[in-house]
Scaffold this motif. Structure first.
Motif, PDB file in Angstrom:
ATOM      1  N   TRP A 163       2.930   6.096   5.253  1.00 60.04           N
ATOM      2  CA  TRP A 163       2.415   4.579   5.227  1.00 60.04           C
ATOM      3  C   TRP A 163       3.104   3.833   6.158  1.00 60.04           C
ATOM      4  O   TRP A 163       4.193   4.009   6.427  1.00 60.04           O
ATOM      5  CB  TRP A 163       2.693   4.444   3.980  1.00 60.04           C
ATOM      6  CG  TRP A 163       1.877   4.931   3.008  1.00 60.04           C
ATOM      7  CD1 TRP A 163       2.227   6.108   1.988  1.00 60.04           C
ATOM      8  CD2 TRP A 163       0.621   4.576   2.251  1.00 60.04           C
ATOM      9  NE1 TRP A 163       1.072   6.483   1.346  1.00 60.04           N
ATOM     10  CE2 TRP A 163       0.336   5.517   1.326  1.00 60.04           C
ATOM     11  CE3 TRP A 163      -0.240   3.464   2.711  1.00 60.04           C
ATOM     12  CZ2 TRP A 163      -0.964   5.486   0.680  1.00 60.04           C
ATOM     13  CZ3 TRP A 163      -1.598   3.578   1.786  1.00 60.04           C
ATOM     14  CH2 TRP A 163      -1.882   4.428   1.195  1.00 60.04           C
ATOM     15  N   TYR A 201       9.438   2.198  -2.214  1.00 54.88           N
ATOM     16  CA  TYR A 201       8.450   0.863  -2.079  1.00 54.88           C
ATOM     17  C   TYR A 201       9.353  -0.372  -1.768  1.00 54.88           C
ATOM     18  O   TYR A 201       8.921  -1.108  -1.166  1.00 54.88           O
ATOM     19  CB  TYR A 201       7.799   0.754  -3.453  1.00 54.88           C
ATOM     20  CG  TYR A 201       6.923  -0.293  -3.493  1.00 54.88           C
ATOM     21  CD1 TYR A 201       5.584  -0.184  -3.383  1.00 54.88           C
ATOM     22  CD2 TYR A 201       7.287  -1.516  -3.960  1.00 54.88           C
ATOM     23  CE1 TYR A 201       4.699  -1.172  -3.402  1.00 54.88           C
ATOM     24  CE2 TYR A 201       6.404  -2.645  -3.982  1.00 54.88           C
ATOM     25  CZ  TYR A 201       5.000  -2.399  -3.873  1.00 54.88           C
ATOM     26  OH  TYR A 201       4.119  -3.400  -3.891  1.00 54.88           O
ATOM     27  N   LEU A 205      10.084  -0.629   1.876  1.00 59.75           N
ATOM     28  CA  LEU A 205       8.998  -1.154   2.562  1.00 59.75           C
ATOM     29  C   LEU A 205       8.515  -2.439   2.561  1.00 59.75           C
ATOM     30  O   LEU A 205       8.302  -3.305   3.382  1.00 59.75           O
ATOM     31  CB  LEU A 205       8.034  -0.228   2.069  1.00 59.75           C
ATOM     32  CG  LEU A 205       7.704   0.988   2.734  1.00 59.75           C
ATOM     33  CD1 LEU A 205       6.492   1.875   2.075  1.00 59.75           C
ATOM     34  CD2 LEU A 205       7.467   1.097   4.398  1.00 59.75           C
ATOM     35  N   GLU A 206       8.861  -2.990   1.181  1.00 60.68           N
ATOM     36  CA  GLU A 206       8.421  -4.515   0.898  1.00 60.68           C
ATOM     37  C   GLU A 206       9.210  -5.273   1.566  1.00 60.68           C
ATOM     38  O   GLU A 206       8.754  -6.345   1.945  1.00 60.68           O
ATOM     39  CB  GLU A 206       8.503  -4.607  -0.549  1.00 60.68           C
ATOM     40  CG  GLU A 206       8.036  -5.868  -1.087  1.00 60.68           C
ATOM     41  CD  GLU A 206       7.956  -5.971  -2.852  1.00 60.68           C
ATOM     42  OE1 GLU A 206       7.166  -6.653  -3.337  1.00 60.68           O
ATOM     43  OE2 GLU A 206       9.021  -5.604  -3.098  1.00 60.68           O
ATOM     44  N   TRP A 246       5.334  10.359   1.925  1.00 60.06           N
ATOM     45  CA  TRP A 246       5.471  10.778   0.621  1.00 60.06           C
ATOM     46  C   TRP A 246       4.977  12.271   0.700  1.00 60.06           C
ATOM     47  O   TRP A 246       5.356  13.131   1.024  1.00 60.06           O
ATOM     48  CB  TRP A 246       4.931   9.709  -0.200  1.00 60.06           C
ATOM     49  CG  TRP A 246       5.464  10.206  -1.589  1.00 60.06           C
ATOM     50  CD1 TRP A 246       4.423  10.420  -2.833  1.00 60.06           C
ATOM     51  CD2 TRP A 246       6.794  10.146  -2.251  1.00 60.06           C
ATOM     52  NE1 TRP A 246       5.383  10.293  -4.126  1.00 60.06           N
ATOM     53  CE2 TRP A 246       6.657  10.513  -3.385  1.00 60.06           C
ATOM     54  CE3 TRP A 246       8.201   9.692  -1.546  1.00 60.06           C
ATOM     55  CZ2 TRP A 246       7.812  10.495  -4.486  1.00 60.06           C
ATOM     56  CZ3 TRP A 246       9.061   9.895  -2.441  1.00 60.06           C
ATOM     57  CH2 TRP A 246       9.184  10.282  -3.933  1.00 60.06           C
ATOM     58  N   ASP A 304       0.655   9.467  -3.959  1.00 64.84           N
ATOM     59  CA  ASP A 304       0.856   8.230  -3.268  1.00 64.84           C
ATOM     60  C   ASP A 304       0.030   7.137  -4.038  1.00 64.84           C
ATOM     61  O   ASP A 304       0.533   5.817  -4.061  1.00 64.84           O
ATOM     62  CB  ASP A 304       0.251   8.377  -1.558  1.00 64.84           C
ATOM     63  CG  ASP A 304       1.088   9.025  -0.969  1.00 64.84           C
ATOM     64  OD1 ASP A 304       1.982  10.020  -1.432  1.00 64.84           O
ATOM     65  OD2 ASP A 304       0.801   9.168   0.158  1.00 64.84           O
ATOM     66  N   LEU A 342       1.976   4.970  -6.504  1.00 64.44           N
ATOM     67  CA  LEU A 342       3.389   4.132  -5.930  1.00 64.44           C
ATOM     68  C   LEU A 342       2.891   2.719  -5.358  1.00 64.44           C
ATOM     69  O   LEU A 342       3.497   2.012  -4.992  1.00 64.44           O
ATOM     70  CB  LEU A 342       3.811   5.137  -5.053  1.00 64.44           C
ATOM     71  CG  LEU A 342       4.575   6.265  -5.586  1.00 64.44           C
ATOM     72  CD1 LEU A 342       5.411   7.114  -4.496  1.00 64.44           C
ATOM     73  CD2 LEU A 342       5.491   6.033  -6.746  1.00 64.44           C
ATOM     74  N   GLY A 343       1.371   2.793  -5.085  1.00 65.50           N
ATOM     75  CA  GLY A 343       0.974   1.207  -4.435  1.00 65.50           C
ATOM     76  C   GLY A 343       1.269   0.961  -3.109  1.00 65.50           C
ATOM     77  O   GLY A 343       1.432  -0.103  -2.855  1.00 65.50           O
ATOM     78  N   PHE A 344       1.626   2.161  -2.184  1.00 65.65           N
ATOM     79  CA  PHE A 344       2.180   1.720  -0.956  1.00 65.65           C
ATOM     80  C   PHE A 344       1.240   0.869  -0.216  1.00 65.65           C
ATOM     81  O   PHE A 344       1.835   0.309   0.896  1.00 65.65           O
ATOM     82  CB  PHE A 344       2.369   2.942  -0.201  1.00 65.65           C
ATOM     83  CG  PHE A 344       3.463   3.868  -0.832  1.00 65.65           C
ATOM     84  CD1 PHE A 344       4.914   3.356  -1.013  1.00 65.65           C
ATOM     85  CD2 PHE A 344       3.606   5.361  -0.812  1.00 65.65           C
ATOM     86  CE1 PHE A 344       5.787   4.093  -1.498  1.00 65.65           C
ATOM     87  CE2 PHE A 344       4.394   5.927  -1.301  1.00 65.65           C
ATOM     88  CZ  PHE A 344       5.726   5.323  -1.653  1.00 65.65           C
ATOM     89  N   LYS A 355      -0.013  -1.816  -0.617  1.00 58.50           N
ATOM     90  CA  LYS A 355       0.370  -3.350  -0.805  1.00 58.50           C
ATOM     91  C   LYS A 355       1.301  -3.754   0.195  1.00 58.50           C
ATOM     92  O   LYS A 355       1.223  -4.988   0.480  1.00 58.50           O
ATOM     93  CB  LYS A 355       0.846  -3.461  -2.199  1.00 58.50           C
ATOM     94  CG  LYS A 355      -0.114  -3.074  -3.158  1.00 58.50           C
ATOM     95  CD  LYS A 355       0.645  -3.310  -4.663  1.00 58.50           C
ATOM     96  CE  LYS A 355      -0.521  -2.924  -5.762  1.00 58.50           C
ATOM     97  NZ  LYS A 355       0.214  -3.024  -6.975  1.00 58.50           N
ATOM     98  N   VAL A 356       2.175  -2.664   0.651  1.00 53.89           N
ATOM     99  CA  VAL A 356       3.365  -3.218   1.622  1.00 53.89           C
ATOM    100  C   VAL A 356       3.221  -2.476   3.100  1.00 53.89           C
ATOM    101  O   VAL A 356       3.994  -2.964   3.928  1.00 53.89           O
ATOM    102  CB  VAL A 356       4.724  -3.070   1.019  1.00 53.89           C
ATOM    103  CG1 VAL A 356       4.842  -4.163  -0.324  1.00 53.89           C
ATOM    104  CG2 VAL A 356       4.791  -1.599   0.486  1.00 53.89           C
TER     105      VAL A 356
END
Length: 374
Positions: free
Chosen positions: A163, A205, A208-209, A218, A224, A227-229, A231-232
């Motif tokens: 990501w 996370y 990254l945010e 990952w 993945d 983990l909601g990657f 979004k960021v």
């Protein structure tokens, strides 16, 4: 012979046979002792596919031995941190570990050879090499100095390339990029200008945010997606050339292995192989749906450019040359892979590649959809 004499002799013979049976029972019991082991996993319970491999091994062994061979599975951090699981098996803190060899990269680069090396095998080729090309034996010859024996215990298939907070169009876009990537892969991408960062899973996370890192690799869509990657770091690249067919392994303390009866050793190997193949099948089943969900949630799919792939390939070869000069065990294992790697990709261009390519064209033309043209 009269009837009474016959019955007397028969009774004596029956008693002797019964006695023989009674004498044999303790020997059978000794061959099937009760074994209680602890397994340290490198993975959290939330990653049900990878962590689940340890649970699956435990269940299979317990069922096959009527509860005599028991392995209690502990998630990362419950006994030791995830990255220390292999060392815990070496020193006897636990009897076995479920981990990935390259987590011990810092201890000895040759540990990575039993897991995955960039630009070597796909999962299918890795299985062929492991089970029929000497891969397991080569790895265990190396591991003996660390009081370990290991068997493959899972595979994710080709992983995604991670990501990214920005698009990677050229090699220049990699310069100074702070990326969560570890071990051998980190050494390879470092040659491309990437600044590798080693972070625990729970820190990825928020890093990254906050912009502390610019990218993170990952596993693949199913893991993945949890983990909601997107979004960021919305740009989702492929392929993860550093992990074309990564083997997760069961690392067993060698002294504990040697104590097992031969029947238990055979059963344990068989159960490890079952877990190895089942994990790949599970990922293959779950990843397609997960990828569609990620794209629906905003992930932007991108493929690495040919320039990036070629540069990474050359960088990997440079790293292999360096490591082969530094480490005899790495050199021995790496060079053992090369003849089959060449043969595999020659063969894979024929039936497998042609069939898959044809079917992919049909999918892109909408002919594989339910109700589509048959």
């Amino acid at each position: 012979m009269d009837r009474r004499s016959f019955l007397t002799r028969a009774s004596v013979g029956g008693a002797a046979a019964a006695a023989g049976t009674a004498l044999a029972a303790p020997a059978i019991a000794q061959e099937s002792p009760t074994i209680n082991w602890r397994l340290a996993s490198s993975f959290p319970k939330s990653l049900d596919t990878i962590f689940g491999g340890g649970d699956e091994l435990s269940i299979r062994l317990k069922e096959a031995t009527d509860g005599k061979f028991n392995i209690q599975v502990f998630a990362a951090g419950e006994i030791v941190p995830g990255l220390d699981a292999i060392n815990a098996a070496t020193d006897g803190t636990v009897e076995c570990a479920h981990s990935v060899g390259y987590y011990n990269w810092g201890k000895d680069p040759a540990f990575a050879c039993g897991a995955d090396l960039p630009f070597t095998f796909s999962a299918r080729a890795k299985a062929a090499y492991n089970y029929h090309g000497g891969g397991i034996e080569n790895y265990n010859e190396f591991l003996e100095q660390y009081s370990l024996i290991a068997f493959p215990g899972g595979n994710t298939g080709v992983q995604m390339g991670g990501w990214y907070r920005k698009e990677i169009n050229t090699l220049a876009d990699l310069q100074g990029l702070k990326m969560r990537i570890s071990g051998l892969a980190g050494r390879v991408v470092e040659k491309l200008g990437v600044v590798p960062q080693q972070l625990a899973g729970g820190d990825v996370y928020p890093s990254l945010e906050k912009g502390t890192i610019d990218a993170a690799e990952w596993v693949g869509p199913y893991d993945d997606n949890k983990l909601g990657f997107q979004k960021v770091a919305p740009y989702y690249y492929y392929p993860g050339f550093w992990e074309g067919g990564p083997s997760v392994s069961f690392f067993i303390n060698k002294a504990k292995w040697d104590e097992l009866p031969d029947t238990y050793k055979s059963l344990l190997r068989s159960c490890c192989q079952a877990v190895d193949q089942n994990m790949l099948a599970e990922y293959d089943m779950k990843n397609p749906t997960a990828l569609k969900e990620l794209v629906g949630a905003g992930a932007q799919l991108r493929s690495f450019s040919e320039d990036v792939m070629n540069a990474a390939f050359e960088a990997a070869n440079e790293v292999y040359a360096e490591l082969s000069n530094e480490n005899e065990w790495f050199k021995k294992q790496y060079e053992a892979m090369l003849p089959y790697r060449n043969d595999w990709y020659l063969y894979a261009q024929t039936a497998e590649y042609t069939f898959d390519t044809f079917m992919m064209i049909q999918q892109r033309n909408g002919k594989l959809e339910p109700g589509g043209s048959q």
